[in-house]
Scaffold this motif. Sequence first.
Motif, short mmCIF file in Angstrom:
data_model
loop_
_atom_site.label_atom_id
_atom_site.label_comp_id
_atom_site.label_asym_id
_atom_site.label_seq_id
_atom_site.Cartn_x
_atom_site.Cartn_y
_atom_site.Cartn_z
N GLU A 17 -3.85 -15.78 -14.28
CA GLU A 17 -3.52 -16.15 -12.90
C GLU A 17 -2.98 -14.91 -12.17
N ALA A 18 -3.67 -13.78 -12.42
CA ALA A 18 -3.19 -12.48 -11.93
C ALA A 18 -3.28 -12.34 -10.42
N HIS A 19 -4.04 -13.21 -9.76
CA HIS A 19 -4.11 -13.11 -8.30
C HIS A 19 -2.75 -13.36 -7.64
N LYS A 20 -1.83 -13.99 -8.39
CA LYS A 20 -0.50 -14.26 -7.84
C LYS A 20 0.49 -13.14 -8.11
N LEU A 21 0.07 -12.12 -8.83
CA LEU A 21 0.98 -11.04 -9.19
C LEU A 21 1.55 -10.29 -7.99
N PRO A 22 0.75 -9.86 -6.99
CA PRO A 22 1.33 -9.11 -5.87
C PRO A 22 2.42 -9.88 -5.12
N GLU A 23 2.20 -11.17 -4.84
CA GLU A 23 3.21 -11.93 -4.11
C GLU A 23 4.46 -12.13 -4.95
N THR A 24 4.29 -12.39 -6.25
CA THR A 24 5.46 -12.51 -7.13
C THR A 24 6.22 -11.20 -7.15
N ALA A 25 5.52 -10.09 -7.17
CA ALA A 25 6.18 -8.78 -7.18
C ALA A 25 6.96 -8.55 -5.89
N ARG A 26 6.40 -8.97 -4.76
CA ARG A 26 7.14 -8.82 -3.50
C ARG A 26 8.48 -9.53 -3.58
N GLN A 27 8.47 -10.73 -4.16
CA GLN A 27 9.71 -11.50 -4.27
C GLN A 27 10.65 -10.90 -5.30
N MET A 28 10.11 -10.40 -6.41
CA MET A 28 10.96 -9.83 -7.46
C MET A 28 11.60 -8.51 -7.01
N SER A 36 9.11 -2.10 1.38
CA SER A 36 7.91 -1.82 2.17
C SER A 36 6.81 -1.18 1.34
N GLU A 37 7.17 -0.53 0.22
CA GLU A 37 6.18 0.14 -0.62
C GLU A 37 6.01 -0.60 -1.93
N LEU A 38 5.36 -1.75 -1.90
CA LEU A 38 5.16 -2.55 -3.10
C LEU A 38 4.30 -1.81 -4.11
N ALA A 39 3.25 -1.15 -3.65
CA ALA A 39 2.34 -0.45 -4.56
C ALA A 39 3.10 0.57 -5.39
N ALA A 40 4.01 1.30 -4.77
CA ALA A 40 4.78 2.32 -5.49
C ALA A 40 5.68 1.68 -6.54
N GLN A 41 6.23 0.52 -6.23
CA GLN A 41 7.10 -0.17 -7.20
C GLN A 41 6.31 -0.61 -8.42
N LEU A 42 5.11 -1.16 -8.20
CA LEU A 42 4.29 -1.59 -9.33
C LEU A 42 3.79 -0.39 -10.14
N GLN A 43 3.51 0.69 -9.48
CA GLN A 43 3.08 1.90 -10.19
C GLN A 43 4.20 2.44 -11.07
N ALA A 44 5.44 2.28 -10.61
CA ALA A 44 6.58 2.81 -11.36
C ALA A 44 7.04 1.89 -12.48
N THR A 45 6.54 0.65 -12.48
CA THR A 45 6.98 -0.31 -13.50
C THR A 45 5.83 -0.78 -14.37
N ARG A 95 -9.86 -5.23 -3.00
CA ARG A 95 -8.72 -5.83 -2.29
C ARG A 95 -7.56 -6.05 -3.26
N PHE A 96 -7.84 -6.57 -4.44
CA PHE A 96 -6.76 -6.79 -5.41
C PHE A 96 -6.17 -5.46 -5.86
N ARG A 97 -7.02 -4.47 -6.11
CA ARG A 97 -6.53 -3.18 -6.57
C ARG A 97 -5.59 -2.55 -5.55
N THR A 98 -5.92 -2.69 -4.28
CA THR A 98 -5.05 -2.13 -3.23
C THR A 98 -3.74 -2.89 -3.14
N ALA A 99 -3.82 -4.23 -3.14
CA ALA A 99 -2.62 -5.06 -3.02
C ALA A 99 -1.68 -4.85 -4.20
N ALA A 100 -2.24 -4.59 -5.40
CA ALA A 100 -1.42 -4.44 -6.61
C ALA A 100 -1.05 -3.00 -6.89
N GLY A 101 -1.47 -2.08 -6.04
CA GLY A 101 -1.14 -0.67 -6.27
C GLY A 101 -1.86 -0.06 -7.46
#
Length: 643
Positions: free
Chosen positions: A241-252, A371-380, A403-409
Amino acid sequence: MKKYTHEKAHEEIDYIFKTLLPQRGMAERPEQIRLCHSILDAMLDGSIALCDAGTGIGKTFAYLTAGILHGKCRAAEGKPQRPILISTSSIALQSAIQKEYLPLLSSVLLSEGLISAPIEAVIRKGKAHYACDARLERRVRQVEGSHKNPAARQALHTAWHVLDLDQLSGMSSYDRGRICVPKRCNCRRKDCRYRCFLDACQSGQYTVQICNHNLLLADLIHRSQKKKPLLPDSAAIIIDEAHKLPETARQMFGVTLNAQDFAELIRSLHVERYVLAAELLSEAVEPLAEKLSLPVEEGAGFDAYQMFLERPHQVLTVICRQLEGLLTRETWRLLSAVASTVSLFYLGNPEMIFYAADDDHGGAMLCGTVSELAAQLQATLWRQEQPIVLTSGTLAVGKDFSRFRTAAGLTGERPVTETVCPSPFDYQHNCLLYLPPDPIPLDAADYYDRLAAQIRQLAAASHGHALVLFTSYFAMSAVKERLQAAALPFPVFTMGKRPALTLAAFRAAPGSILLATGAAWEGLDFAGDGVSMLIIPCLPFAYPDAVKEKEREDYPNLREFLRSVVVPEMQIKLRQGFGRAIRTETDTCVVAVLDPRAARGRRYFQSMAEALPGMPVTGSLRAVEHFYRAHKDAGYFRLPNAG
């Protein structure tokens, strides 16, 4: 003994899916086998795999099998044995993996000698989901001799035998907050059940450890901050269910606020006898809580909620000042957390993005994120060394994952493989796409009158059995009023504040109609005839918010932003909605897209067609009626009991 090789692992995949599982009554599915080979290759290479697996592929068995065989390869190479970590979004899938998929797969592999011991799995959760023995003992003493509700008292005593608080019934949220493991756990009890549980999870007893996206990200945040990990080191990470990962990351990586947060705080103040403070807060938050109890409205940005924050901010500031040092530690922490969150949303922060999103309770929540979600996911996440498999039925549009690759960094140098496995279902035979020959203009003055009439016609053709997915609560309410006034022969249910009860009532009344929005676009399963007509009044374009405004800055012009972000997101959500219609190989359904922008020759017809599987298209209600006569048995056409 002959060494276990990568080639041998791939041979076992074919043997498992072509021989062993079919012997247990499972169909051989070429795309499932291809998916399993692809996932195993990514695991063996230590890369990241993006896997878009259509409905009915059987992706869960595919990634479980690949993970187990990857473990055998690691053992043959002398590498340390580590668990497979599986992250999912839904509790139902976590439970199914532990209690259904793995026991069957383990039994098959064990009986054939492909593994030497049964595969054990454990579901991991955050601390607040488990009972703390020391706090439980203290709480039980506190309620002795009191007039506590008998059911609640029994729930406390039952907690001595149940570590996972989610398995308990009858326990109040207040009691749960008083007995759960605290954020800072300094327990030194040698017989502490929670500590024993953690020790078992670290011992190597479990081949598979299962968690949700929140706990996975929390663990990765801990690791990036050099704190003690929450989860063990793993051989591979599988994110379903990885399509929900970017939104969950925004909240986390930020903060959230919903109506339940206020309700829990008000209840805690009442329990501690600070009735005046509870009543003042209840009155102050009532307008905001009422708005948060409903899904995010069409076009409503964060400003639509911020105007209701001033009074709660003022009252919480006063309550914090007056009750400091008087509350129990748990209630003070809760008060401080809610007060600081309300203050952040009210006063703002130039380094953060604020927006409103649908929550999991049928309402809305306020979100503040980096504001930089992609950077946070790249660092974690993406800096982890072990292979990472991300899978879902809606990661790609066609074969495009951009689209997913961009949203998820996911734009770094680490190798990424992409696999698209289409559904094995026969959509050409089992589905029909209806596009009205004369679609209603979205700006028509009588739009909702005509839309309700169109839905009535379609429901009559399908004899009920309909799900109508709206993109706004306002549109759903407007149609609901008109359908109720029309006295249809089918019961009409509307998803609202109690979605679970509404779903149960809908399922218990075959032939009825369900009006829904928000979270209903994904995650709901209606196998069989329950949903044989899926109606989508409007294409599910996302409404502009602060997140989209920030993302818009990354594109040279509006046209490129629409092409790269807005349209792909609409296509993915349309696929998610379509997935509510056909859940098994024998399901049959008509899908009606009523948006004039999706009509033949219009601007988004091609985008819609690319998002949906190939199927016959019609603009004739007579063809719709013929479809049902050809595909449904006589029992389908009996009118439901509308009473």
